[in-house]
Design a protein around this motif. Structure first.
Motif, mmCIF file in Angstrom:
data_model
loop_
_atom_site.group_PDB
_atom_site.id
_atom_site.type_symbol
_atom_site.label_atom_id
_atom_site.label_comp_id
_atom_site.label_asym_id
_atom_site.label_seq_id
_atom_site.Cartn_x
_atom_site.Cartn_y
_atom_site.Cartn_z
ATOM 1 N N ASP A 189 0.877 -1.166 0.000
ATOM 2 C CA ASP A 189 0.000 0.000 0.000
ATOM 3 C C ASP A 189 0.916 1.219 0.000
ATOM 4 O O ASP A 189 1.448 1.611 1.039
ATOM 5 N N ALA A 190 1.123 1.808 -1.158
ATOM 6 C CA ALA A 190 2.130 2.861 -1.320
ATOM 7 C C ALA A 190 1.882 4.049 -0.392
ATOM 8 O O ALA A 190 2.813 4.599 0.208
ATOM 9 N N ALA A 191 0.619 4.458 -0.257
ATOM 10 C CA ALA A 191 0.315 5.627 0.571
ATOM 11 C C ALA A 191 0.679 5.385 2.030
ATOM 12 O O ALA A 191 1.235 6.266 2.696
ATOM 13 N N LYS A 192 0.396 4.177 2.507
ATOM 14 C CA LYS A 192 0.673 3.890 3.926
ATOM 15 C C LYS A 192 2.175 3.696 4.172
ATOM 16 O O LYS A 192 2.709 4.158 5.190
ATOM 17 N N ILE A 193 2.878 3.007 3.265
ATOM 18 C CA ILE A 193 4.320 2.858 3.431
ATOM 19 C C ILE A 193 4.991 4.227 3.349
ATOM 20 O O ILE A 193 5.919 4.529 4.110
ATOM 21 N N ARG A 194 4.505 5.066 2.466
ATOM 22 C CA ARG A 194 5.055 6.422 2.356
ATOM 23 C C ARG A 194 4.857 7.176 3.673
ATOM 24 O O ARG A 194 5.748 7.877 4.127
ATOM 25 N N ARG A 195 3.671 7.017 4.263
ATOM 26 C CA ARG A 195 3.412 7.686 5.547
ATOM 27 C C ARG A 195 4.371 7.180 6.623
ATOM 28 O O ARG A 195 4.883 7.959 7.433
ATOM 29 N N ALA A 196 4.622 5.870 6.645
ATOM 30 C CA ALA A 196 5.526 5.303 7.638
ATOM 31 C C ALA A 196 6.944 5.853 7.465
ATOM 32 O O ALA A 196 7.588 6.271 8.447
ATOM 33 N N ILE A 197 7.455 5.858 6.215
ATOM 34 C CA ILE A 197 8.798 6.382 5.953
ATOM 35 C C ILE A 197 8.854 7.873 6.284
ATOM 36 O O ILE A 197 9.817 8.361 6.895
ATOM 37 N N ASP A 198 7.823 8.591 5.900
ATOM 38 C CA ASP A 198 7.759 10.031 6.157
ATOM 39 C C ASP A 198 7.834 10.307 7.656
ATOM 40 O O ASP A 198 8.538 11.231 8.097
ATOM 41 N N ASN A 199 7.135 9.521 8.444
ATOM 42 C CA ASN A 199 7.131 9.706 9.896
ATOM 43 C C ASN A 199 8.524 9.509 10.481
ATOM 44 O O ASN A 199 8.985 10.287 11.331
ATOM 45 N N LEU A 200 9.212 8.481 9.998
ATOM 46 C CA LEU A 200 10.563 8.197 10.506
ATOM 47 C C LEU A 200 11.546 9.300 10.091
ATOM 48 O O LEU A 200 12.435 9.683 10.875
ATOM 49 N N ILE A 201 11.401 9.803 8.867
ATOM 50 C CA ILE A 201 12.283 10.890 8.411
ATOM 51 C C ILE A 201 12.054 12.147 9.256
ATOM 52 O O ILE A 201 13.010 12.795 9.712
ATOM 53 N N ARG A 202 10.772 12.492 9.492
ATOM 54 C CA ARG A 202 10.484 13.682 10.283
ATOM 55 C C ARG A 202 10.989 13.552 11.716
ATOM 56 O O ARG A 202 11.466 14.511 12.313
ATOM 57 N N ASN A 203 10.911 12.330 12.266
ATOM 58 C CA ASN A 203 11.460 12.111 13.614
ATOM 59 C C ASN A 203 12.965 12.375 13.631
ATOM 60 O O ASN A 203 13.498 12.974 14.576
ATOM 61 N N SER A 204 13.659 11.888 12.581
ATOM 62 C CA SER A 204 15.107 12.107 12.496
ATOM 63 C C SER A 204 15.430 13.593 12.365
ATOM 64 O O SER A 204 16.361 14.103 12.997
ATOM 65 N N VAL A 205 14.658 14.297 11.554
ATOM 66 C CA VAL A 205 14.878 15.739 11.376
ATOM 67 C C VAL A 205 14.695 16.472 12.699
ATOM 68 O O VAL A 205 15.512 17.315 13.096
ATOM 69 N N GLU A 206 13.607 16.126 13.417
ATOM 70 C CA GLU A 206 13.332 16.787 14.700
ATOM 71 C C GLU A 206 14.391 16.466 15.743
ATOM 72 O O GLU A 206 14.619 17.252 16.663
ATOM 73 N N ALA A 207 15.055 15.325 15.595
ATOM 74 C CA ALA A 207 16.074 14.927 16.571
ATOM 75 C C ALA A 207 17.419 15.623 16.323
ATOM 76 O O ALA A 207 18.323 15.529 17.156
ATOM 77 N N MET A 208 17.566 16.301 15.171
ATOM 78 C CA MET A 208 18.850 16.929 14.818
ATOM 79 C C MET A 208 18.673 18.420 14.499
ATOM 80 O O MET A 208 18.916 18.856 13.357
ATOM 81 N N PRO A 209 18.253 19.230 15.458
ATOM 82 C CA PRO A 209 18.098 20.673 15.177
ATOM 83 C C PRO A 209 19.407 21.356 14.827
ATOM 84 O O PRO A 209 19.417 22.388 14.154
ATOM 85 N N GLN A 210 20.531 20.790 15.260
ATOM 86 C CA GLN A 210 21.838 21.367 14.956
ATOM 87 C C GLN A 210 22.419 20.812 13.660
ATOM 88 O O GLN A 210 23.555 21.133 13.292
ATOM 89 N N GLY A 211 21.668 19.978 12.980
ATOM 90 C CA GLY A 211 22.137 19.405 11.729
ATOM 91 C C GLY A 211 22.677 18.005 11.886
ATOM 92 O O GLY A 211 22.889 17.502 12.997
ATOM 93 N N GLY A 212 22.870 17.320 10.764
ATOM 94 C CA GLY A 212 23.378 15.954 10.800
ATOM 95 C C GLY A 212 23.111 15.248 9.485
ATOM 96 O O GLY A 212 22.949 15.895 8.442
ATOM 97 N N GLN A 213 23.034 13.934 9.531
ATOM 98 C CA GLN A 213 22.841 13.152 8.308
ATOM 99 C C GLN A 213 21.812 12.053 8.523
ATOM 100 O O GLN A 213 21.767 11.413 9.581
ATOM 101 N N ILE A 214 20.967 11.830 7.502
ATOM 102 C CA ILE A 214 20.003 10.720 7.484
ATOM 103 C C ILE A 214 20.378 9.816 6.323
ATOM 104 O O ILE A 214 20.546 10.281 5.198
ATOM 105 N N THR A 215 20.520 8.535 6.610
ATOM 106 C CA THR A 215 20.875 7.555 5.571
ATOM 107 C C THR A 215 19.759 6.524 5.447
ATOM 108 O O THR A 215 19.347 5.915 6.451
ATOM 109 N N LEU A 216 19.253 6.338 4.237
ATOM 110 C CA LEU A 216 18.233 5.333 3.970
ATOM 111 C C LEU A 216 18.825 4.268 3.062
ATOM 112 O O LEU A 216 19.213 4.546 1.930
#
Length: 502
Positions: A399-426
């Motif tokens: 289900d593309a929409a739901k998997i996209r939502r799951a990935i999106d949630n994890l990316i946003r969590n990573s962004v919120e965890a690094m206010p000073q910057g950093g790197q996200i690797t998928l």
């Protein structure tokens, strides 16, 4: 036996050589006036008499089991020459099953009755045991408490075997708890390291058949028991969970067939025990689920009251301030828009909690989906994102929409965890059976004390969080028959691994 079939020819049994008669592998006896005047060694064996001399003069009818007397009487009255499945009580008081054939004969030139007796005790007992096991199996299926099944097990054993004591004990921690006993005993519990036949059975997982317990190395001199032989059979699931123990005052009371019987019952008891434990587990989960639902409802109420109150208050204040023509309408509109978005996010999270189990899978290129998800996010300039697929295209039915939502949630969590910057690797890789998606960031990581809680609904460490994000992610992945795990090992950085079946 006085009546017999009149059509049989007379046989002068006394003229036959004694060696010939004794060599016949069936019981032969001759009766005159209802009493035994001759019997061969096989007849002595079946009747249990210590000598042939003691058997002479005995009235065979006196040994017929009381419940079969009418059956034999009717057969005599009808002149039947064959009577099957009669119970007799032998010289030692043991019940045996026999088939009897009768014919006219002569003994010392006088009329007599010759009786051929076939001992069918072993076959009958085997049949009775099979029927009892079948009955036990059927009846225990209808029982749903441990007490009922244990009682039925002990009752079945007592009916089939000659035993003065029977018990069913369960392993609890480092003890053997004798919870079910056919007779009262002063021993209710034994530590597993206590020398005893039952504890040895529990430790080794092997059946112990002891012909003389006084010669057993674990025999205790202090016991006042009159028991002399013992049969202890382990009850096993993945490990020993209990012991069925039977004892007798007779030496060598239990045979190999007795052992097999109790082992069959132990296996069936184990199966029923597993059923009961499964039912208890389901009921416990249901209770916990009900408790969690109630707690969740309470948390939702508190969250709605707390989280929605803030944005709604701001919206209300802005609406009030907009009545003042001197206020900056643009600034107030921006505030209203931001807080409306916040309210929508909260409502959306709550709505997703009820929709994640419903999926509509279609063939989808997972690599493209993840690239688009990353592009649609407003990634700050101080954060870099690397996408590392093992292949250019990885097609899956999701289900593309739901998997996209799951990935999106994890990316946003990573962004919120690094206010000073950093790197996200998928990272995305796939084999013949599974596809793995790994999302790693260089943020501060998740504290060890929170790692077991992050997927629980409403758990959050964010000031304005609903605590539903990761719970929704987990539900989405599990709806696809996959799994998500937190694989953080160090104090810094967070690594989530999603595994989806191909």
């Amino acid at each position: 036996m006085e009546n017999y079939h009149k059509g049989e020819p007379f046989l002068e049994i006394s003229n036959l050589p004694q060696e010939l008669i004794d060599s016949i592998p069936i019981s032969i006896s001759v009766h005159q006036e209802g009493k035994v005047v001759y019997a061969n060694s096989k007849c002595q064996e079946i009747s249990g008499y210590p000598t042939l001399k003691k058997l002479i003069g005995v009235c065979f009818s006196d040994h017929i089991h009381p419940d079969d007397i009418d059956k034999v009487r009717k057969a005599r009255e009808n002149g039947e020459s064959q009577i099957n499945n009669i119970r007799i009580i032998d010289y030692n008081g043991e019940i045996k099953f026999i088939n009897v054939s009768i014919m006219e004969a002569k003994w010392m030139e006088k009329p007599a009755i010759e009786q051929f007796t076939h001992d069918i005790t072993q076959q009958t007992r085997q049949t009775n045991r099979l029927e009892a096991i079948h009955k036990y199996s059927i009846e225990t299926r209808e029982l749903f408490t441990l007490d009922e099944i244990a009682e039925k097990t002990l009752q079945t054993i007592s009916n089939l075997l000659k035993t003065e004591r029977c018990s069913l004990s369960l392993v609890e921690s480092n003890q053997l708890n004798f919870r079910y006993q056919s007779t009262h005993s002063s021993i209710n519990k034994l530590y597993l390291d206590t020398p005893a036949v039952t504890t040895r059975t529990a430790r080794t997982g092997k059946t112990q058949r002891i012909s003389d317990i006084r010669k057993d190395p674990d025999y205790q001199e202090w016991t006042t028991s009159t028991m002399r032989s013992e049969l202890a059979v382990p009850i096993k699931l993945d490990e020993v969970v209990g012991v069925i123990n039977i004892e007798s005052e007779q030496l060598d009371a239990f045979s190999e067939d007795d052992q097999k019987l109790v082992e069959i019952l132990a296996e069936q008891f184990a199966s029923e025990l597993e059923k009961i434990r499964y039912i208890e587990q389901v009921e416990r989960l249901e209770r916990n689920r009900s408790k969690e639902l109630l707690e969740g409802r309470s948390k939702v109420t508190r969250m709605v009251k707390h989280d929605l109150k803030g944005p709604l208050t701001i919206i209300n204040n802005c609406a009030h301030l907009m009545k003042n023509p001197e206020r900056d309408i643009k600034e107030l509109s921006t505030l209203i828009s931001e807080n409306v978005s916040r309210v929508n996010e909260i409502i959306d999270d709550l709505g997703q909690m009820t929709l994640t189990e419903e999926i509509a899978p279609v063939p989808t290129d997972l690599v493209t989906l993840i690239r688009e998800t990353v592009r649609s996010n407003n990634i700050p300039s101080n954060i870099t994102v690397k996408i590392e697929p093992s292949q250019e295209m990885i097609y899956m039915s999701i289900d593309a929409a739901k998997i996209r939502r799951a990935i999106d949630n994890l990316i946003r969590n990573s962004v919120e965890a690094m206010p000073q910057g950093g790197q996200i690797t998928l990272k995305i890789d796939s084999d013949t059976n599974k596809t793995h998606i790994t999302i790693k960031d260089t943020g501060p990581g998740i504290p060890p004390e929170n790692r077991n809680k992050i997927f629980k609904p409403f758990f959050t460490t964010k000031e304005n969080g609903t605590g539903l994000g990761l719970s929704i992610v987990k539900q989405i992945i599990e709806a696809h028959r996959g799994s998500i795990t937190l694989e953080t090992k160090n104090e810094t950085g967070t690594v989530f691994k999603i595994t989806l079946p191909v």
